[in-house]
Design an enzyme around this catalytic site. Structure first.
Site, PDB file in Angstrom:
ATOM      1  N   ASP A  91      44.483 -18.409  82.957  1.00 26.21           N
ATOM      2  CA  ASP A  91      45.366 -17.384  83.632  1.00 26.21           C
ATOM      3  C   ASP A  91      44.994 -16.956  84.973  1.00 26.21           C
ATOM      4  O   ASP A  91      43.800 -16.399  85.154  1.00 26.21           O
ATOM      5  CB  ASP A  91      45.324 -15.972  82.702  1.00 26.21           C
ATOM      6  CG  ASP A  91      45.999 -16.135  81.581  1.00 26.21           C
ATOM      7  OD1 ASP A  91      46.238 -17.299  80.907  1.00 26.21           O
ATOM      8  OD2 ASP A  91      46.160 -15.112  80.747  1.00 26.21           O
ATOM      9  N   LYS A 153      52.885 -13.915  84.157  1.00 18.73           N
ATOM     10  CA  LYS A 153      52.237 -12.802  83.385  1.00 18.73           C
ATOM     11  C   LYS A 153      52.279 -11.584  84.310  1.00 18.73           C
ATOM     12  O   LYS A 153      52.046 -11.607  85.380  1.00 18.73           O
ATOM     13  CB  LYS A 153      50.688 -13.369  83.080  1.00 18.73           C
ATOM     14  CG  LYS A 153      49.869 -12.361  82.305  1.00 18.73           C
ATOM     15  CD  LYS A 153      48.428 -12.771  82.184  1.00 18.73           C
ATOM     16  CE  LYS A 153      47.495 -11.766  81.866  1.00 18.73           C
ATOM     17  NZ  LYS A 153      46.157 -12.209  81.464  1.00 18.73           N
ATOM     18  N   LYS A 182      54.331 -13.632  79.524  1.00 21.89           N
ATOM     19  CA  LYS A 182      53.132 -12.777  78.934  1.00 21.89           C
ATOM     20  C   LYS A 182      53.145 -11.423  79.564  1.00 21.89           C
ATOM     21  O   LYS A 182      53.068 -11.267  80.715  1.00 21.89           O
ATOM     22  CB  LYS A 182      51.938 -13.470  79.227  1.00 21.89           C
ATOM     23  CG  LYS A 182      50.569 -12.994  78.575  1.00 21.89           C
ATOM     24  CD  LYS A 182      49.303 -13.889  78.998  1.00 21.89           C
ATOM     25  CE  LYS A 182      48.100 -12.996  78.332  1.00 21.89           C
ATOM     26  NZ  LYS A 182      46.984 -13.522  78.460  1.00 21.89           N
TER      27      LYS A 182
END
Length: 216
Positions: A91, A153, A182
């Site tokens: 991430d 995300k 996400k």
């Protein structure tokens, strides 16, 4: 509609004060509840990999966290090292300053460089929506898709705000079938998690996974 949340959750501990015992506890909970992954700072990847063992729980490492203001080379090195030490997913935080300043090629190239470095492993690009206007959020998603990221995300959870339903929908509409979304930051209860999943969000970053799956 009752939704089984376990497989959507990246069980997360990213606090600067986290110690080994906290990471071990995180991994034990992820194994017990069948969460998708544990999400940790890169220094904890070797410990997390050891703790999850062959349970099927994946190890996710953040990169360039939480500001995203590191050099491209630093992010590539951190991602490469994390993968070598056992990370299954990365991430990374987008370079917010470059994005807001209109240096779109640099942003895309940085994401692409990290994706190239980690190969077939999943890359999620944190666009930190709280600092962006609508046009910037759309652009960030488009750049992530162009760089072949697997997810976009919402947030680090360390900015001025976390995930919102409005931002998640905008991101879903922008990436379409080309990437997944996400939601992270402020996902603390089952009803909030369920709503995101029913919208089409495919991963939830939260430190409240046990509470979410245990208290419907």
């Amino acid at each position: 509609m009752d939704v089984k949340m376990n497989g959507y959750i990246d069980h997360t501990i990213l606090a600067a004060t986290a110690v080994q015992a906290d990471v071990r506890k995180l991994c034990a909970e992820a194994k017990e509840y069948g969460f998708h992954s544990v999400c940790v700072n890169s220094c904890w990847v070797p410990l997390a990999k050891k703790e999850v063992g062959d349970s099927g729980v994946k190890v996710c490492s953040v990169v360039g966290f939480p500001l995203g203001a590191m050099s491209k080379e630093a992010k590539v090195y951190e991602a490469t090292t994390a993968v070598q030490q056992g990370a299954d997913e990365i991430d990374m935080v987008v370079n917010i300053g470059l994005l807001k300043g209109g240096s779109y090629d640099s942003v895309r190239e940085e994401i692409a460089a990290v994706k190239k470095a980690i190969g077939s492993r999943v890359l999620k690009v944190i666009i930190e929506t709280c600092y962006l206007d609508k046009a910037e959020k759309i652009k960030a998603c488009e750049l992530a898709v162009a760089a072949h990221a697997d997810f976009v995300k919402t947030s680090t959870g360390f900015g001025t705000g976390g995930a919102t339903f409005e931002d998640a929908q905008l991101m879903l509409d922008t990436v379409g079938v080309n990437a997944k979304v996400k939601a992270s930051g402020g996902v603390r209860d089952y009803e909030t998690a369920r709503r995101y999943v029913e919208m089409g969000v495919r991963r939830l970053g939260t430190s409240n996974g046990v509470q979410i799956v245990g208290k419907k």
